[in-house]
Design an enzyme around this catalytic site. Structure first.
Site, PDB file in Angstrom:
ATOM      1  N   HIS A  84     -87.874  21.117  52.930  1.00 60.72           N
ATOM      2  CA  HIS A  84     -87.255  22.328  52.408  1.00 60.72           C
ATOM      3  C   HIS A  84     -86.731  22.009  51.011  1.00 60.72           C
ATOM      4  CE1 HIS A  84     -86.058  26.367  53.746  1.00 60.72           C
ATOM      5  NE2 HIS A  84     -85.158  26.278  52.796  1.00 60.72           N
TER       6      HIS A  84
ATOM      7  N   ARG B 202     -76.907  37.806  50.522  1.00 62.39           N
ATOM      8  CA  ARG B 202     -76.394  36.977  49.410  1.00 62.39           C
ATOM      9  C   ARG B 202     -77.163  37.233  48.133  1.00 62.39           C
ATOM     10  NH1 ARG B 202     -77.732  31.514  51.595  1.00 62.39           N
ATOM     11  NH2 ARG B 202     -77.287  30.805  49.500  1.00 62.39           N
TER      12      ARG B 202
ATOM     13  N   SER C  71     -77.426  27.726  55.477  1.00 64.01           N
ATOM     14  CA  SER C  71     -78.671  28.486  55.495  1.00 64.01           C
ATOM     15  C   SER C  71     -79.852  27.559  55.773  1.00 64.01           C
ATOM     16  CB  SER C  71     -78.838  29.187  54.137  1.00 64.01           C
ATOM     17  OG  SER C  71     -80.150  29.630  53.947  1.00 64.01           O
TER      18      SER C  71
ATOM     19  N   LYS D 146     -81.876  26.958  59.639  1.00 71.10           N
ATOM     20  CA  LYS D 146     -83.325  27.213  59.775  1.00 71.10           C
ATOM     21  C   LYS D 146     -84.050  25.970  60.264  1.00 71.10           C
ATOM     22  CE  LYS D 146     -84.208  28.929  55.550  1.00 71.10           C
ATOM     23  NZ  LYS D 146     -83.251  29.797  54.895  1.00 71.10           N
TER      24      LYS D 146
ATOM     25  N   ASP E 249     -79.316  33.887  59.582  1.00 67.71           N
ATOM     26  CA  ASP E 249     -79.596  33.426  58.214  1.00 67.71           C
ATOM     27  C   ASP E 249     -80.479  34.435  57.493  1.00 67.71           C
ATOM     28  OD1 ASP E 249     -79.828  31.565  55.943  1.00 67.71           O
ATOM     29  OD2 ASP E 249     -81.917  31.518  56.562  1.00 67.71           O
TER      30      ASP E 249
HETATM   31  N1  URA Z   1     -82.983  27.883  50.525  1.00 67.22           N
HETATM   32  C1  URA Z   1     -82.495  28.412  51.670  1.00 67.22           C
HETATM   33  O1  URA Z   1     -83.166  28.439  52.681  1.00 67.22           O
HETATM   34  N2  URA Z   1     -81.259  28.901  51.647  1.00 67.22           N
HETATM   35  C2  URA Z   1     -80.487  28.888  50.555  1.00 67.22           C
HETATM   36  O2  URA Z   1     -79.378  29.343  50.625  1.00 67.22           O
HETATM   37  C3  URA Z   1     -81.004  28.344  49.368  1.00 67.22           C
HETATM   38  C4  URA Z   1     -82.260  27.844  49.369  1.00 67.22           C
END
Ligand code: URA
Length: 417
Positions: free
Chosen positions: A81, A167, A182, A186, A160
């Site tokens: 990620h 957001r 966040s 995930k 999320d």
């Molecule tokens: N990537 C994400 O999944 N969440 C965030 O808040 C920022 C980047």
């Protein structure tokens, strides 16, 4: 418990209890807490921060707001990620490469957020590519093709999904507690047992300096450990856009060019190799970073990474003829050159401004349900450090609204000294 009390506590800089955090997440997910109440709480968190304990509770509450996948039948799954950046197309390049090396890739990606683009919006610029597949198809694709990339459309961390979109529209993206919870919620819900996170810093990232990036990396590593997931964070510089293309289908084209070994922008190569080698180490595929980097470069050169991208796109319903012939991608109506106004060296290509202008041209969202324009953005020819002559083309603006293109042309995207 009462949402107004919870908002008031955070507004007054008090610590929220685990029960209060779970109450908020559960009730926002099912719609009892409204968007405007959630927006007030998110803004209070953005301004006043959260303790490590609060961040961990927020992450766990969000991870458990829906299903939590069990990927153990797939063996060791290494997920990746990024905290996001302007021009960040790393997932599109790296994940097919990792899958082409025999490591299962089962990844849930996000949409654009703030100044940064999102992998799901980019994938959807390939006609037919379905990011909203069900869990069974997702798992079957990983078993059969070794890779699946989907959006957050399943019931995975739905809290999320809602908070992320909220957001984005209230300018509360760049916050350590909100980003850490966040991403980690995930990752926990998506089931991989090993995770590499690219923590970006600089003008094109949410973290503007390396110290904040380190804090974010530290909290995510600790949450990963608590959740029994081996988590490695790599800090990468995002002070200029990554690669030359910024914008949804423009970045897809650049990613395809890399996988076809046509050209690899130096900064893209560095990030791909560093993250990829760490993923290969976590997957016990290699013992050293250098061996990992060599393996990844090899699968760019021999075309195996590209073949895997074709297999991925085909398995999710996308039209692979676009990968073979990228001139088929929808083009913007207006493509205008950015011309150097003087000779000298490019001191700065302002990633933050590029991200904002890309959103203004239509590549990002202002409201949660806005459609995005996949064909707009930038293709740069010059970046930091390049020597330019007055009159040189520094890059191109791709837009569908002539007035907006004119406004973008007036911006000082480049500083030449
Ligand atoms: N990537 C994400 O999944 N969440 C965030 O808040 C920022 C980047």
């Amino acid at each position: 418990m009462d949402i107004l009390e919870i908002i008031g506590k955070k507004r007054d800089k008090l610590e929220l209890s685990r029960d209060e955090i779970f109450y908020f997440v559960e009730n926002y997910t099912c719609g009892i807490v409204t968007d405007y109440q959630a927006a007030a709480l998110v803004m209070a968190i953005y301004i006043n921060g959260m303790s490590d304990r609060e961040i961990t509770d927020l992450t766990l509450a969000m991870a458990n707001s829906g299903d939590v996948l069990d990927l153990s039948s797939l063996g060791d799954v290494v997920d990746k990620h990024s905290t996001g950046g302007v021009g960040d197309k790393v997932t599109l390049i790296l994940m097919p490469l990792i899958a082409s090396l025999g490591i299962p890739v089962a990844k849930m990606s996000g949409r654009g957020l703030g100044i940064t683009g999102g992998t799901i919006d980019k994938l959807e610029s390939i006609p037919g590519y379905n990011t909203s597949i069900d869990i069974e198809t997702f798992m079957n694709n990983v078993k059969k093709h070794g890779i699946s990339l989907m959006g957050q459309t399943l019931n995975l961390a739905p809290a999320d999904k809602k908070l992320y979109a909220l957001r984005d529209t209230i300018n509360c993206t760049a916050s350590i507690p909100l980003i850490a919870s966040s991403i980690m919620s995930k990752k926990i819900a998506a089931g991989a047992n090993k995770i590499v996170i690219d923590v970006t810093y600089g003008s094109g990232a949410f973290m503007k300096n390396i110290d904040d990036a380190k804090k974010l990396a530290d909290i995510m590593t600790r949450i990963g450990r608590l959740a029994n997931k081996e988590t490695v964070c790599i800090l990468t510089d995002m002070d200029k856009p990554l690669g030359f293309a910024v914008g949804n289908n423009l970045e897809v084209i650049e990613a395809i060019d890399v996988l076809k070994n046509r050209y690899i922008p130096k900064d893209v190569e560095e990030v791909i190799l560093e993250l990829g080698a760490n993923m290969l180490i976590l997957a016990n595929k290699v013992n050293s970073i250098d061996d990992g980097k060599a393996m990844i470069l090899e699968n760019i050169k021999n075309g195996k990474g590209f073949e895997k991208l074709v297999e991925l796109v085909s398995s999710q319903g996308g039209d692979v003829s676009y990968l073979e012939d990228t001139s088929k991608f929808k083009k913007a109506k207006f493509i205008k050159s950015i011309i150097a106004s003087k000779s000298g060296r490019v001191l700065k290509l302002d990633a933050n401004l590029v991200g904002k202008m890309s959103g203004y041209l239509g590549a990002g969202r202002i409201k949660k349900d806005d459609d995005i324009d996949v064909s707009v953005g930038f293709v740069f020819k010059k970046k930091n450090g390049d020597i330019v002559e007055k009159g040189d083309i520094l890059g191109y603006i791709h837009g569908n609204d002539e007035d907006k293109v004119k406004i973008v042309l007036k911006q000082d995207l480049f500083i030449i000294g």
